[in-house]
Write a protein that holds these residues in place. Structure first.
Motif, PDB file in Angstrom:
ATOM      1  N   ARG A 236       0.854  -1.190   0.000  1.00 23.51           N
ATOM      2  CA  ARG A 236       0.000   0.000   0.000  1.00 23.51           C
ATOM      3  C   ARG A 236       0.887   1.236   0.000  1.00 23.51           C
ATOM      4  NH1 ARG A 236      -5.247   0.987  -0.837  1.00 23.51           N
ATOM      5  NH2 ARG A 236      -6.049   2.723   0.348  1.00 23.51           N
ATOM      6  N   MET A 237       0.809   2.010  -1.096  1.00 27.83           N
ATOM      7  CA  MET A 237       1.569   3.261  -1.195  1.00 27.83           C
ATOM      8  C   MET A 237       0.662   4.348  -1.740  1.00 27.83           C
ATOM      9  SD  MET A 237       5.303   2.222  -2.666  1.00 27.83           S
ATOM     10  CE  MET A 237       5.949   3.862  -2.417  1.00 27.83           C
ATOM     11  N   PHE A 238       0.689   5.499  -1.118  1.00 25.60           N
ATOM     12  CA  PHE A 238      -0.063   6.667  -1.555  1.00 25.60           C
ATOM     13  C   PHE A 238      -1.538   6.351  -1.758  1.00 25.60           C
ATOM     14  CE2 PHE A 238       4.271   7.513  -2.978  1.00 25.60           C
ATOM     15  CZ  PHE A 238       4.485   8.700  -2.308  1.00 25.60           C
ATOM     16  N   GLY A 239      -2.092   5.535  -0.880  1.00 24.70           N
ATOM     17  CA  GLY A 239      -3.520   5.255  -0.926  1.00 24.70           C
ATOM     18  C   GLY A 239      -3.943   4.295  -2.013  1.00 24.70           C
ATOM     19  N   GLN A 240      -3.026   3.567  -2.587  1.00 26.48           N
ATOM     20  CA  GLN A 240      -3.422   2.584  -3.599  1.00 26.48           C
ATOM     21  C   GLN A 240      -2.614   1.312  -3.417  1.00 26.48           C
ATOM     22  OE1 GLN A 240      -2.101   5.175  -6.932  1.00 26.48           O
ATOM     23  NE2 GLN A 240      -1.574   3.249  -7.888  1.00 26.48           N
ATOM     24  N   ASP A 241      -3.214   0.203  -3.831  1.00 28.31           N
ATOM     25  CA  ASP A 241      -2.574  -1.091  -3.704  1.00 28.31           C
ATOM     26  C   ASP A 241      -1.738  -1.361  -4.947  1.00 28.31           C
ATOM     27  OD1 ASP A 241      -3.837  -1.476  -1.298  1.00 28.31           O
ATOM     28  OD2 ASP A 241      -5.540  -2.522  -2.180  1.00 28.31           O
ATOM     29  N   ILE A 242      -0.497  -1.795  -4.733  1.00 25.23           N
ATOM     30  CA  ILE A 242       0.413  -2.088  -5.830  1.00 25.23           C
ATOM     31  C   ILE A 242       0.865  -3.533  -5.678  1.00 25.23           C
ATOM     32  CG2 ILE A 242       2.567  -1.438  -6.956  1.00 25.23           C
ATOM     33  CD1 ILE A 242       2.227   1.329  -5.683  1.00 25.23           C
ATOM     34  N   ASP A 243       0.972  -4.223  -6.788  1.00 19.72           N
ATOM     35  CA  ASP A 243       1.409  -5.614  -6.800  1.00 19.72           C
ATOM     36  C   ASP A 243       2.848  -5.706  -6.285  1.00 19.72           C
ATOM     37  OD1 ASP A 243       1.686  -8.300  -7.287  1.00 19.72           O
ATOM     38  OD2 ASP A 243       1.867  -8.094  -9.466  1.00 19.72           O
ATOM     39  N   GLY A 244       3.071  -6.506  -5.248  1.00 23.54           N
ATOM     40  CA  GLY A 244       4.382  -6.625  -4.636  1.00 23.54           C
ATOM     41  C   GLY A 244       5.371  -7.436  -5.450  1.00 23.54           C
ATOM     42  N   THR A 245       4.884  -8.175  -6.458  1.00 17.45           N
ATOM     43  CA  THR A 245       5.783  -8.993  -7.267  1.00 17.45           C
ATOM     44  C   THR A 245       6.456  -8.191  -8.372  1.00 17.45           C
ATOM     45  OG1 THR A 245       3.984  -9.656  -8.733  1.00 17.45           O
ATOM     46  CG2 THR A 245       4.425 -11.066  -6.821  1.00 17.45           C
ATOM     47  N   MET A 246       6.059  -6.937  -8.565  1.00 14.62           N
ATOM     48  CA  MET A 246       6.667  -6.098  -9.596  1.00 14.62           C
ATOM     49  C   MET A 246       8.038  -5.626  -9.142  1.00 14.62           C
ATOM     50  SD  MET A 246       3.448  -3.732 -10.680  1.00 14.62           S
ATOM     51  CE  MET A 246       3.917  -3.358 -12.335  1.00 14.62           C
ATOM     52  N   LYS A 247       8.932  -5.422 -10.111  1.00 13.51           N
ATOM     53  CA  LYS A 247      10.236  -4.861  -9.774  1.00 13.51           C
ATOM     54  C   LYS A 247      10.039  -3.418  -9.319  1.00 13.51           C
ATOM     55  CE  LYS A 247      13.266  -7.833 -12.305  1.00 13.51           C
ATOM     56  NZ  LYS A 247      14.435  -7.952 -13.144  1.00 13.51           N
ATOM     57  N   LEU A 248      10.973  -2.942  -8.543  1.00 15.56           N
ATOM     58  CA  LEU A 248      10.845  -1.665  -7.855  1.00 15.56           C
ATOM     59  C   LEU A 248      10.499  -0.488  -8.772  1.00 15.56           C
ATOM     60  CD1 LEU A 248      10.895  -0.773  -4.991  1.00 15.56           C
ATOM     61  CD2 LEU A 248      13.344  -0.518  -5.112  1.00 15.56           C
ATOM     62  N   PRO A 249      11.212  -0.263  -9.885  1.00 12.64           N
ATOM     63  CA  PRO A 249      10.850   0.909 -10.706  1.00 12.64           C
ATOM     64  C   PRO A 249       9.461   0.790 -11.338  1.00 12.64           C
ATOM     65  CG  PRO A 249      12.776  -0.217 -11.622  1.00 12.64           C
ATOM     66  CD  PRO A 249      12.412  -0.913 -10.362  1.00 12.64           C
ATOM     67  N   TYR A 250       9.077  -0.407 -11.733  1.00  8.45           N
ATOM     68  CA  TYR A 250       7.765  -0.586 -12.346  1.00  8.45           C
ATOM     69  C   TYR A 250       6.647  -0.438 -11.313  1.00  8.45           C
ATOM     70  CZ  TYR A 250      10.243  -2.213 -16.437  1.00  8.45           C
ATOM     71  OH  TYR A 250      11.074  -2.292 -17.521  1.00  8.45           O
ATOM     72  N   GLY A 251       6.896  -0.889 -10.106  1.00 13.94           N
ATOM     73  CA  GLY A 251       5.911  -0.737  -9.044  1.00 13.94           C
ATOM     74  C   GLY A 251       5.707   0.719  -8.673  1.00 13.94           C
ATOM     75  N   LEU A 252       6.811   1.471  -8.571  1.00 12.93           N
ATOM     76  CA  LEU A 252       6.682   2.899  -8.269  1.00 12.93           C
ATOM     77  C   LEU A 252       6.005   3.652  -9.405  1.00 12.93           C
ATOM     78  CD1 LEU A 252      10.028   3.926  -6.547  1.00 12.93           C
ATOM     79  CD2 LEU A 252       7.766   3.788  -5.546  1.00 12.93           C
ATOM     80  N   ALA A 253       6.211   3.197 -10.631  1.00 14.67           N
ATOM     81  CA  ALA A 253       5.603   3.870 -11.785  1.00 14.67           C
ATOM     82  C   ALA A 253       4.090   3.688 -11.818  1.00 14.67           C
ATOM     83  CB  ALA A 253       6.225   3.358 -13.083  1.00 14.67           C
ATOM     84  N   MET A 254       3.546   2.798 -10.996  1.00 13.79           N
ATOM     85  CA  MET A 254       2.099   2.621 -10.930  1.00 13.79           C
ATOM     86  C   MET A 254       1.420   3.784 -10.195  1.00 13.79           C
ATOM     87  SD  MET A 254       1.602  -0.109 -12.614  1.00 13.79           S
ATOM     88  CE  MET A 254      -0.096  -0.462 -12.264  1.00 13.79           C
ATOM     89  N   VAL A 255       2.198   4.557  -9.450  1.00 11.20           N
ATOM     90  CA  VAL A 255       1.658   5.709  -8.731  1.00 11.20           C
ATOM     91  C   VAL A 255       1.505   6.857  -9.711  1.00 11.20           C
ATOM     92  CG1 VAL A 255       2.113   7.363  -6.874  1.00 11.20           C
ATOM     93  CG2 VAL A 255       2.747   4.967  -6.591  1.00 11.20           C
ATOM     94  N   LYS A 256       0.361   7.534  -9.668  1.00 11.31           N
ATOM     95  CA  LYS A 256       0.112   8.645 -10.584  1.00 11.31           C
ATOM     96  C   LYS A 256       1.087   9.783 -10.293  1.00 11.31           C
ATOM     97  CE  LYS A 256      -3.592  11.431 -12.469  1.00 11.31           C
ATOM     98  NZ  LYS A 256      -3.420  10.944 -13.805  1.00 11.31           N
ATOM     99  N   GLY A 257       1.800  10.211 -11.327  1.00 15.65           N
ATOM    100  CA  GLY A 257       2.772  11.288 -11.191  1.00 15.65           C
ATOM    101  C   GLY A 257       4.205  10.804 -11.186  1.00 15.65           C
ATOM    102  N   ILE A 258       4.397   9.485 -11.158  1.00 19.94           N
ATOM    103  CA  ILE A 258       5.739   8.922 -11.194  1.00 19.94           C
ATOM    104  C   ILE A 258       5.844   8.040 -12.424  1.00 19.94           C
ATOM    105  CG2 ILE A 258       7.451   7.508 -10.018  1.00 19.94           C
ATOM    106  CD1 ILE A 258       6.026   8.106  -7.432  1.00 19.94           C
ATOM    107  N   GLY A 259       6.785   8.351 -13.281  1.00 18.47           N
ATOM    108  CA  GLY A 259       7.046   7.529 -14.451  1.00 18.47           C
ATOM    109  C   GLY A 259       8.210   6.598 -14.174  1.00 18.47           C
TER     110      GLY A 259
END
Length: 162
Positions: free
Chosen positions: A10-33
């Motif tokens: 759980r980051m920034f109020g949204q659930d992100i898949d924990g199996t994703m690699k770090l940069p791709y997981g962070l890129a799921m947050v709106k405003g981060i590419g």
């Protein structure tokens, strides 16, 4: 491994898949590419090949704190998504609801001062110079409308010559 793998992070109020690699997981947050995520990971000293679920709670907290401050230390200014903010004049990097809020305020300000972009926004038309003759139609306008050709009146041919 001392901690348990988290399949949902759980980051920034949204659930992100924990199996994703770090940069791709962070890129799921709106405003981060992807590139911004890589720069953040490099600044914090994390391995980009780690999975998001492998990070501890303190590591996730570090990432969130860096992004909540709206200024990412070590990130070049040209990578920020809001350069020269109107109110403060500072360069900011916004994420999630802050990004949406600032964008909506910018559009409302342009509508209020009746700039060209503001007028286009208020009319629901294309803003960035695209063509509108055939695209961007909404509502009942479908297809091409033609002018009606007037029927020739045959009043002169029906008169009898005398």
């Amino acid at each position: 491994m001392s901690q348990q793998f988290k399949y949902v992070v759980r980051m920034f109020g949204q659930d992100i898949d924990g199996t994703m690699k770090l940069p791709y997981g962070l890129a799921m947050v709106k405003g981060i590419g992807y590139n911004t995520a890589r720069a953040i990971i490099r600044n914090l000293g994390f391995d980009p090949h780690l999975r998001l679920g492998e990070l501890s709670d303190s590591d996730l907290k570090k990432i969130e704190e860096q992004l909540e401050s709206k200024v990412i230390k070590g990130l070049p200014v040209w990578m920020y998504n809001r350069r020269k903010d109107y109110e403060s004049g500072n360069d900011l990097h916004l994420v999630t609801s802050d990004l949406i809020f600032y964008a909506r305020n910018d559009i409302e300000k342009e509508k209020k001062i009746k700039s060209w972009r503001g007028v286009r926004h208020s009319l629901g038309l294309k803003v960035r110079g695209q063509r509108t003759r055939t695209t961007g139609r909404s509502g009942y306008t479908i297809g091409v409308t033609r002018k009606r050709v007037a029927q020739p009146t045959s009043s002169s041919s029906t008169q009898k010559s005398g």
